[in-house]
Design a protein around this motif. Structure first.
Motif, PDB file in Angstrom:
ATOM      1  N   ASN A 148       0.835  -1.204   0.000  1.00 59.28           N
ATOM      2  CA  ASN A 148       0.000   0.000   0.000  1.00 59.28           C
ATOM      3  C   ASN A 148       0.875   1.261   0.000  1.00 59.28           C
ATOM      4  O   ASN A 148       0.587   2.225   0.692  1.00 59.28           O
ATOM      5  N   SER A 149       1.931   1.239  -0.824  1.00 59.03           N
ATOM      6  CA  SER A 149       2.802   2.408  -0.892  1.00 59.03           C
ATOM      7  C   SER A 149       2.147   3.569  -1.636  1.00 59.03           C
ATOM      8  O   SER A 149       2.587   4.700  -1.536  1.00 59.03           O
ATOM      9  N   LEU A 150       1.069   3.297  -2.361  1.00 55.75           N
ATOM     10  CA  LEU A 150       0.208   4.328  -2.940  1.00 55.75           C
ATOM     11  C   LEU A 150      -1.223   4.009  -2.538  1.00 55.75           C
ATOM     12  O   LEU A 150      -1.683   2.882  -2.713  1.00 55.75           O
ATOM     13  N   VAL A 151      -1.927   5.015  -2.029  1.00 56.04           N
ATOM     14  CA  VAL A 151      -3.349   4.873  -1.744  1.00 56.04           C
ATOM     15  C   VAL A 151      -4.042   6.101  -2.316  1.00 56.04           C
ATOM     16  O   VAL A 151      -3.665   7.236  -2.001  1.00 56.04           O
ATOM     17  N   VAL A 152      -5.035   5.879  -3.184  1.00 57.12           N
ATOM     18  CA  VAL A 152      -5.870   6.965  -3.682  1.00 57.12           C
ATOM     19  C   VAL A 152      -7.237   6.756  -3.058  1.00 57.12           C
ATOM     20  O   VAL A 152      -7.905   5.748  -3.314  1.00 57.12           O
ATOM     21  N   ALA A 161     -10.357  13.244  -4.972  1.00 53.00           N
ATOM     22  CA  ALA A 161      -9.566  12.152  -4.400  1.00 53.00           C
ATOM     23  C   ALA A 161      -8.289  12.716  -3.796  1.00 53.00           C
ATOM     24  O   ALA A 161      -7.869  13.821  -4.106  1.00 53.00           O
ATOM     25  N   VAL A 162      -7.682  11.906  -2.948  1.00 51.47           N
ATOM     26  CA  VAL A 162      -6.397  12.246  -2.354  1.00 51.47           C
ATOM     27  C   VAL A 162      -5.451  11.083  -2.623  1.00 51.47           C
ATOM     28  O   VAL A 162      -5.729   9.953  -2.213  1.00 51.47           O
ATOM     29  N   ALA A 163      -4.359  11.361  -3.338  1.00 48.08           N
ATOM     30  CA  ALA A 163      -3.331  10.348  -3.584  1.00 48.08           C
ATOM     31  C   ALA A 163      -2.251  10.513  -2.517  1.00 48.08           C
ATOM     32  O   ALA A 163      -1.700  11.597  -2.355  1.00 48.08           O
TER      33      ALA A 163
END
Length: 183
Positions: A148-152, A161-163
């Motif tokens: 989960n090194s990127l979560v949008v 949205a928030v990246a």
């Protein structure tokens, strides 16, 4: 061209709190192809220095450095880039799956969770434009939970949205300068 993709300034999440890094923004050089800039600031016991450029087509390149304010070091439990995007520009996503060299595209279903370790690249946008984020490597990061090194995720107000791109997700004593480069 000319679209404002972000709903607010990019922030840093440091040890569980959100910060807009205060500092001195300076244009270093301007050419027909790009604007080169530099900014420095301090927040949460850390010093930051960012050297970057913005090209005529919107391509942004950044050299992001962070270091402890105190020579003895600073404890960092988490550090992430938080990128808030407008609703109209957070409908589609392009990404790579771990172990695969093909790009996958489709409707952005939030929350969208991705492992950036093998392919540190993603794009979020609409049918006409979007935000591309990429790095040659994740050197300078300290990520334990790579899946989960990127979560949008949906924005708190339900619009957009928030990246969130992790730079650090495990506690350590930062004793020197680290550099993380991305576009």
């Amino acid at each position: 061209k000319g679209n404002q993709l972000l709903s607010a300034p990019i922030q840093l999440k440091i040890n569980g709190k959100l910060y807009t890094v205060p500092g001195k923004f300076q244009v270093v050089k301007t050419t027909a192809q790009a604007v080169y800039f530099k900014t420095t600031g301090s927040v949460a016991n850390l010093d930051f220095a960012i050297d970057g450029s913005v090209e005529y087509d919107g391509f942004l390149n950044m050299n992001f450095q962070y270091a402890p304010k105190n020579p003895a070091g600073a404890t960092v439990t988490d550090l992430a880039l938080v990128i808030p995007m407008k609703e109209e520009f957070s409908k589609l996503v392009t990404y790579f799956k771990p172990g695969d060299t093909r790009a996958y595209s489709g409707k952005l279903v939030k929350p969208f969770v991705k492992d950036l370790i093998n392919h540190p690249v993603f794009w979020v946008g609409d049918a006409e434009c979007g935000l591309y984020w990429g790095a040659d490597s994740l050197r300078g990061t300290r990520i334990a939970e790579t899946e989960n090194s990127l979560v949008v995720s949906p924005a708190a107000n339900g619009k957009g949205a928030v990246a969130t791109v992790k730079i650090v997700d495990r506690r350590f004593l930062l004793k020197g300068k680290r550099t993380f480069e991305f576009s």
